[in-house]
Design a protein around this motif. Structure first.
Motif, PDB file in Angstrom:
ATOM      1  N   PRO B  61       0.799  -1.233   0.000  1.00 10.52           N
ATOM      2  CA  PRO B  61       0.000   0.000   0.000  1.00 10.52           C
ATOM      3  C   PRO B  61       0.830   1.282   0.000  1.00 10.52           C
ATOM      4  N   LEU B  62       2.096   1.199   0.370  1.00  9.42           N
ATOM      5  CA  LEU B  62       2.903   2.412   0.423  1.00  9.42           C
ATOM      6  C   LEU B  62       3.895   2.509  -0.728  1.00  9.42           C
ATOM      7  N   ASN B  63       3.733   1.729  -1.773  1.00 10.85           N
ATOM      8  CA  ASN B  63       4.643   1.925  -2.910  1.00 10.85           C
ATOM      9  C   ASN B  63       3.863   2.254  -4.187  1.00 10.85           C
ATOM     10  N   TYR B  66       0.510   0.545  -5.563  1.00 12.30           N
ATOM     11  CA  TYR B  66      -0.790   0.912  -4.989  1.00 12.30           C
ATOM     12  C   TYR B  66      -1.312   2.192  -5.645  1.00 12.30           C
ATOM     13  N   VAL B  67      -0.414   3.106  -5.940  1.00  8.82           N
ATOM     14  CA  VAL B  67      -0.810   4.319  -6.670  1.00  8.82           C
ATOM     15  C   VAL B  67      -1.399   3.916  -8.027  1.00  8.82           C
ATOM     16  N   ARG B  70      -4.908   2.423  -7.539  1.00  7.55           N
ATOM     17  CA  ARG B  70      -5.932   3.420  -7.212  1.00  7.55           C
ATOM     18  C   ARG B  70      -6.215   4.359  -8.386  1.00  7.55           C
ATOM     19  N   LEU B  71      -5.169   4.705  -9.141  1.00  5.16           N
ATOM     20  CA  LEU B  71      -5.418   5.557 -10.317  1.00  5.16           C
ATOM     21  C   LEU B  71      -6.350   4.836 -11.275  1.00  5.16           C
ATOM     22  N   ARG B  87      -4.406  -4.184  -0.054  1.00  5.15           N
ATOM     23  CA  ARG B  87      -4.461  -3.828   1.368  1.00  5.15           C
ATOM     24  C   ARG B  87      -4.555  -5.068   2.255  1.00  5.15           C
ATOM     25  N   CYS B  90      -1.266  -7.676   1.705  1.00  3.38           N
ATOM     26  CA  CYS B  90       0.025  -7.143   2.157  1.00  3.38           C
ATOM     27  C   CYS B  90       0.054  -6.887   3.658  1.00  3.38           C
ATOM     28  N   ASP B  91      -1.046  -7.109   4.315  1.00  5.31           N
ATOM     29  CA  ASP B  91      -1.112  -6.908   5.764  1.00  5.31           C
ATOM     30  C   ASP B  91      -1.613  -8.216   6.376  1.00  5.31           C
ATOM     31  N   THR B  94      -4.562  -8.190   8.955  1.00  5.32           N
ATOM     32  CA  THR B  94      -5.904  -8.073   8.390  1.00  5.32           C
ATOM     33  C   THR B  94      -6.282  -9.337   7.617  1.00  5.32           C
ATOM     34  N   PRO B 138       3.428  -7.970   9.842  1.00  4.11           N
ATOM     35  CA  PRO B 138       2.279  -7.849   8.926  1.00  4.11           C
ATOM     36  C   PRO B 138       2.685  -7.696   7.473  1.00  4.11           C
ATOM     37  N   ARG B 165       7.955  -1.542  12.343  1.00  6.68           N
ATOM     38  CA  ARG B 165       7.183  -0.915  11.273  1.00  6.68           C
ATOM     39  C   ARG B 165       5.685  -1.122  11.445  1.00  6.68           C
TER      40      ARG B 165
END
Lengths: 217, 321
Positions: B61-63, B66-67, B70-71, B87, B90-91, B94, B138, B165
């Motif tokens: 989600p932080l690389n 993910y952008v 979402r785009l 999401r 990668c976790d 969850t 996670p 982290r």
């Protein structure tokens, strides 16, 4: 848009890191926190509440904090955003740079004549990650405000505060704008932990919660 | 005719098996009159110009992946991997919570926070879940941030390290097998099945041993030859996450019990490995994205497995604190 919130026991919870503002309807429950960082307590609180109509969602928090996503969501929603692009390191100054990676915590403003390469290396972590680069118009200034439940201490940002709240559903956030030619453009939305909030911001938060509480009994 | 964008990173095209697989995706698209273009990071803003997006880069989600996802979603494009799948997969916190909630069989699992990382908790968990324990951060992936702990000291040290982290970590009972099953799933249908052999010196399919990365061998088997309960469990587990493309890792113990180790978004697809008995997987993925065809409408032969991935009955309940 949020329905009217019916806050209960509000003041006692304000200083907690995380506070669920219960309402009569599940769809109007808000997780009040200033920090929804990915894999943190605030994020997991949202994750565990998904499907119960509680806001913000995990998707909201990531959309808000990841700069290129925030810019595109804001643009689609009608907010003004600067010219921006994704780059591995090449860009024209003046610009403001944001990292897109798990370790991104800061931004770099590079003015004309500034050290572009050093800034790019820092933000991209030696070229490993992509950079979101926003162009700064001539004479642009960077301004910030605290968004508190859709409000701001500074009346110049009242509309911005309401729009950010409505689009991203974050109760608390620090919002960075680019001011150029008499207009504001969204640059970034960041965490606003209670401990980092200004005294004026805390007063505003408590007054907003108290006002809601009195209105709703 | 549709235009498919494939988001790739430099490392995606570094290995010949991955590069060849990307070429096979392109050939599959062109066979049906579609275009396929590769996009690198700086080109992600071109995504709205396409009809669908396929991500072939590490997801988090932080690389940038993910952008990209979402785009694509914000512009109404079908996308693999969709942002929700990223999401969740990668976790691990969850992911296990949702699998457990849905009744999918997973090893006995606990979710811990910082206050739980202490000797007293370790003793309780060793007593409840057995020894050794498996600890996972996670964001673990490719077997990194997954460790086996045998004693209290290792539990505390590993737990503290994994909390750097994240505010939560996963602890599970150890399930001993000599290989993991990997079932590739697209939209609730099996794509391929493999056995990932575990190197004898470690407990996971990929590990650093004496400073060198050791990979387990991959044995591909036809879906029809894989144990039915393995494939069915994989379909159920993937259905908890969504209807995209997944690689479900499972273990089957000597007594036949099947547990889901994890559901991966963005599974590896290497030419000569995953496609060995599934040469049509490229076509199935391309057509799923560009023509919205369900996988079972374009596969030439029935596989005998149920199409519904939401039928989660008759599975043993595990628990997450």
């Amino acid at each position: 848009m949020y329905p009217e919130l019916c806050f209960q026991n509000f003041i006692a919870g304000v200083r907690k890191r995380l506070y669920v503002l219960d309402t009569e309807l599940p769809s109007t429950t808000l997780l009040l926190n200033g920090d929804y960082e990915y894999l943190g307590e605030g994020y997991y609180a949202c994750a565990e509440a998904e499907g119960e109509g509680i806001l913000p969602t995990c998707a909201d928090t990531l959309d808000a904090y990841i700069v290129p996503i925030a810019l595109e969501r804001a643009r689609i929603s009608g907010l003004a955003v600067p010219e921006w692009h994704l780059t591995n390191g090449s860009f024209e100054a003046p610009a403001i740079l944001y990292g897109v990676n798990p370790f991104a915590r800061s931004h770099e403003v590079v003015r004309e004549g500034g050290d572009k390469e050093a800034a790019a290396r820092k933000i991209s972590r030696q070229g490993k990650f992509v950079i979101c680069c926003q162009s700064l118009p001539h004479g642009a200034e960077i301004v910030e405000f605290e968004m508190i439940l859709g409000h701001s201490i500074d009346s110049r940002f009242s509309t911005w505060a309401r729009d950010i709240y409505d689009i991203f559903h974050l109760p608390l956030a620090r919002v960075r704008l680019i001011e150029a030619n008499g207009q504001f453009y969204l640059s970034a939305i960041e965490r606003l932990p209670y401990g980092d909030m200004s005294n004026e911001g805390r007063v505003l938060l408590e007054s907003r919660l108290k006002e809601r509480g009195e209105r709703n009994g | 005719m549709g235009k498919l964008a494939v988001y790739v990173e430099r490392y995606t095209i570094a290995r010949p098996e991955e590069l060849e697989a990307l070429m096979r995706f392109k050939n599959a698209a062109e066979k049906h009159g579609h275009e396929l273009h590769y996009l690198f990071r700086p080109e992600l803003r071109k995504i709205p110009q396409y009809d669908a997006l396929f991500i072939r880069a590490l997801t988090d989600p932080l690389n940038a992946s993910y952008v990209a996802s979402r785009l694509a979603e914000m512009h109404g494009l079908p996308v693999i991997d969709d942002s929700r799948s990223i999401r969740i997969c990668c976790d691990k916190v969850t992911m296990y919570r949702l699998l457990s909630k849905a009744g999918a069989p997973i090893p006995p699992t606990r979710i811990l926070g910082a206050k739980d990382i202490k000797p007293e908790t370790a003793e309780v968990l060793f007593a409840e879940l057995g020894r050794p324990l498996i600890m996972k951060a996670p964001h673990s992936s490719f077997s990194s941030h997954v460790e086996k702990v045998e004693d209290v000291e290792a539990f505390v040290a590993t737990g503290r390290r994994f909390l750097h982290r994240a505010d939560r970590i996963v602890v599970q009972g150890f399930v001993r097998t000599t290989f993991d099953w990997r079932v590739g799933v697209l939209n609730g249908e099996p794509l391929y099945t493999c056995r990932y052999l575990i190197p004898s010196k470690t407990f996971k399919v990929q590990a650093i041993i004496d400073g060198k990365i050791e990979y387990g061998n991959v044995e591909t088997v036809p879906v029809s030859d894989a144990p039915r309960e393995v494939v069915e469990t994989a379909l159920r587990a993937s259905g908890v996450i969504g209807n995209g493309l997944y690689g479900v890792d499972l273990k089957q113990t000597d007594d036949g019990h099947v547990v889901v180790i994890e559901v991966n978004d963005n599974p590896s697809i290497n030419a000569g490995e995953e496609d060995r008995f599934a040469p049509d997987l490229y076509e199935r993925i391309v057509l799923h994205l560009l023509e919205g065809r369900w996988a079972n409408q374009i596969t030439s032969q029935g596989d005998g497995y149920p199409g519904s991935v939401n039928d989660l009955d008759h599975v043993s309940l595990s628990y997450v604190r």
